[in-house]
Scaffold this active site. Structure first.
Site, short mmCIF file in Angstrom:
data_model
loop_
_atom_site.label_atom_id
_atom_site.label_comp_id
_atom_site.label_asym_id
_atom_site.label_seq_id
_atom_site.Cartn_x
_atom_site.Cartn_y
_atom_site.Cartn_z
N TYR A 1 115.23 49.36 72.92
CA TYR A 1 114.86 50.41 72.82
C TYR A 1 115.09 49.87 70.94
CZ TYR A 1 116.02 52.63 77.09
OH TYR A 1 116.15 53.46 78.43
N ARG B 1 125.98 64.86 83.55
CA ARG B 1 125.00 65.76 84.02
C ARG B 1 125.38 67.03 85.60
NH1 ARG B 1 120.44 64.30 80.40
NH2 ARG B 1 120.56 62.56 81.63
N ASP C 1 127.63 54.11 76.82
CA ASP C 1 126.51 54.61 76.72
C ASP C 1 125.79 52.75 76.51
OD1 ASP C 1 124.13 56.20 77.64
OD2 ASP C 1 122.97 54.54 75.75
N ARG D 1 131.43 67.50 77.49
CA ARG D 1 131.22 67.70 76.81
C ARG D 1 131.08 68.55 75.18
NH1 ARG D 1 124.18 66.73 77.91
NH2 ARG D 1 124.76 69.40 78.26
N ARG E 1 125.36 56.31 87.20
CA ARG E 1 125.73 57.88 86.35
C ARG E 1 126.50 58.45 86.88
NH1 ARG E 1 121.59 58.82 81.92
NH2 ARG E 1 120.72 56.71 81.41
O1 CP3 Z 1 127.27 55.40 85.05
C1 CP3 Z 1 128.33 56.26 83.96
O2 CP3 Z 1 128.85 57.18 84.56
C2 CP3 Z 1 128.04 55.42 82.66
C3 CP3 Z 1 128.12 56.04 81.85
C4 CP3 Z 1 126.53 55.65 81.46
C5 CP3 Z 1 125.82 56.11 80.67
N1 CP3 Z 1 124.35 55.95 80.18
C6 CP3 Z 1 125.73 57.63 80.61
C7 CP3 Z 1 124.78 58.75 80.00
C8 CP3 Z 1 126.10 54.26 81.34
C9 CP3 Z 1 126.30 53.35 82.28
C10 CP3 Z 1 124.45 54.73 80.63
C11 CP3 Z 1 123.88 53.61 80.72
C12 CP3 Z 1 122.24 53.77 80.47
N2 CP3 Z 1 122.53 53.93 79.36
C13 CP3 Z 1 121.34 52.54 80.54
C14 CP3 Z 1 120.89 51.76 81.64
C15 CP3 Z 1 121.19 51.93 83.24
C16 CP3 Z 1 119.99 53.17 83.16
O3 CP3 Z 1 119.93 54.61 83.86
O4 CP3 Z 1 118.63 53.18 83.63
C17 CP3 Z 1 120.63 53.47 79.75
C18 CP3 Z 1 118.45 53.22 80.02
C19 CP3 Z 1 121.17 54.20 78.68
C20 CP3 Z 1 120.11 54.62 77.79
C21 CP3 Z 1 120.32 55.64 77.91
N3 CP3 Z 1 121.37 56.93 77.89
C22 CP3 Z 1 118.92 56.40 78.15
C23 CP3 Z 1 117.62 56.37 78.24
C24 CP3 Z 1 119.27 58.51 78.09
C25 CP3 Z 1 118.91 59.97 77.77
C26 CP3 Z 1 118.76 59.86 79.44
C27 CP3 Z 1 118.99 60.67 80.25
O5 CP3 Z 1 119.26 60.06 81.15
O6 CP3 Z 1 119.36 61.12 79.55
C28 CP3 Z 1 121.28 58.34 77.77
C29 CP3 Z 1 122.27 59.27 77.76
C30 CP3 Z 1 123.24 59.06 78.89
N4 CP3 Z 1 123.65 58.36 78.91
C31 CP3 Z 1 123.14 60.24 78.84
C32 CP3 Z 1 124.75 59.94 80.19
C33 CP3 Z 1 125.66 60.65 80.47
C34 CP3 Z 1 122.90 61.58 79.16
C35 CP3 Z 1 123.06 62.53 78.09
C36 CP3 Z 1 123.74 64.38 77.76
O7 CP3 Z 1 125.21 64.08 78.58
O8 CP3 Z 1 123.52 64.26 76.87
#
Ligand code: CP3
Length: 367
Positions: A169, A46, A92, A55, A42
């Protein structure tokens, strides 16, 4: 000095003769490195003000994922700002279920939401089989653009969710506290659960194959929720499908280089041998797994990635540096360690603290 260190770490035990200059790819293949590579799960997110600005310009998270120029921009931010040794595609895991026909919403501050979740065999039958170059074209375009813009600076990692994690999910309709809806499905209607996992596995294989063709130089499978299962159910409902993916993904990219596969099972510490048996090149470890114990259990057939508790980044920078050095020492001096967090960086971590982690990992001296 770097040469000495490289030798001290020993030679590659990998059978392929292909060599690469990239620290990250070398460490994935357990080849000697002058210093350990580091990146953060990640890392584009943010906690970076620059990410929040992009964003806002995109008008939301999904728009950001679907606009290759902007996805490229945020992918590169941690390379330029933090100096990490690998880039990870900005996207994502949930774009796969969306491409399979499910409506997906990201509500501000609430995480992902599927308004029409999968509940039975009829719902599974309605899913489609996406063509990655059609429904997920925006991901492939982003990968091609990122490779071009990176221009060889650091390697590019593609990724997917594991079928089990994606299914949680798709069935729960979003995040969950106890996963009772997907667990109800695996116990009350295992045939439909397996059918769903089969369908997702097929889509993931096509997706990762296309990512490699589009320029991903390594791929990571995130099994964020494998750890909520019993051993028996982990093997049947998660590991089995991960193994099929690892076996099916192309081992060599269009440039002739090996494409390492990383499997990260959060909470998977009790199944290290099973995970190594998938044939993956790298295992991601979370912070609850002791690195020395992990190496003792799986031997030298895989590299490790991880595993600092992301919450350590709340500590003052001196403590972060200390804990990072302790982690490097715990992984030992043999080749095959990629420094990382044990899960994604949290949104309220100060940028300076994330930098303290990266710099301490890169400034390593001694074993
Ligand atoms: O690693 C990176 O920088 C690459 C981008 C990336 C994102 N999500 C961007 C993201 C990667 C590799 C993921 C994987 C992901 N997404 C997983 C597996 C890894 C983990 O963290 O467990 C999962 C379970 C998701 C599903 C997901 N996406 C959730 C549950 C959420 C909401 C919770 C949260 O962290 O906000 C997201 C949103 C998300 N994915 C964001 C980002 C940068 C935040 C969204 C935003 O900017 O508002």
């Amino acid at each position: 000095m770097p040469d000495e260190r490289g030798r001290a770490r020993g030679c590659a035990n990998n059978s392929e003769n292909m060599t690469t200059e990239h620290l990250f790819l070398r460490a994935c293949l357990r080849q000697a490195v002058p210093r350990r590579p580091v990146w953060m799960m990640r890392q584009a997110g943010r906690y970076l003000p620059e990410y929040r600005a992009t964003r806002a310009r995109a008008g939301g998270f999904l728009n950001l994922c679907k606009t290759p120029e902007l996805a490229c921009e945020v992918t590169l931010q941690p390379i330029d700002l933090m100096g990490v040794d690998a880039a990870i595609l900005f996207s994502d895991i949930l774009v796969i279920p969306e491409a399979m026909g499910m409506e997906l919403q990201f509500l501000e501050g609430e995480g992902p939401h599927f308004p029409n979740p999968i509940r039975n065999a009829a719902d599974v039958a309605k899913l489609t089989d996406p063509d990655p170059e059609v429904e997920l074209r925006y991901v492939m375009d982003a990968l091609r653009l990122i490779r071009k813009e990176l221009n060889g600076r650091v390697p590019l990692i593609g990724f997917t969710g594991s079928p089990w994690t994606l299914a949680t999910y798709m069935v729960e309709g979003g995040g969950s506290k106890n996963f009772s809806t997907i667990k109800k499905m695996i116990y009350a209607d295992p045939v439909s659960a397996h059918k769903l996992l089969e369908r997702v596995t097929e889509s993931v294989i096509a997706y990762l194959t296309a990512q490699v063709a589009a320029g991903a130089q390594a791929v990571q499978i995130f099994d964020t929720w494998g750890g909520i299962l019993s051993t028996l159910d982990f093997r049947a409902f998660s590991l089995n499908y991960i193994k099929r993916i690892v076996q099916a993904v192309p081992k060599v990219g269009p440039d002739g280089q090996r494409v390492p596969v990383i499997v990260f099972v959060k909470g998977g510490g009790q199944w290290l041998e099973d995970i190594a048996d998938t044939g993956c090149d790298v295992m991601g470890l979370d912070w609850t797994t002791d690195p020395t114990e992990a190496r003792r259990r799986v031997g030298d057939r895989v590299a490790f990635q991880g595993n600092m508790d992301p919450c350590v980044l709340y500590a003052p920078p001196e403590v972060i540096a200390q804990r990072t050095r302790a982690m490097l020492t715990a992984f030992g001096d043999d080749p095959g360690h990629i420094a990382n967090l044990g899960h994604g960086i949290l949104p309220d971590i100060p940028v300076e603290h994330a930098k303290a982690f990266i710099q301490a990992a890169q400034a390593e001296i001694g074993g």
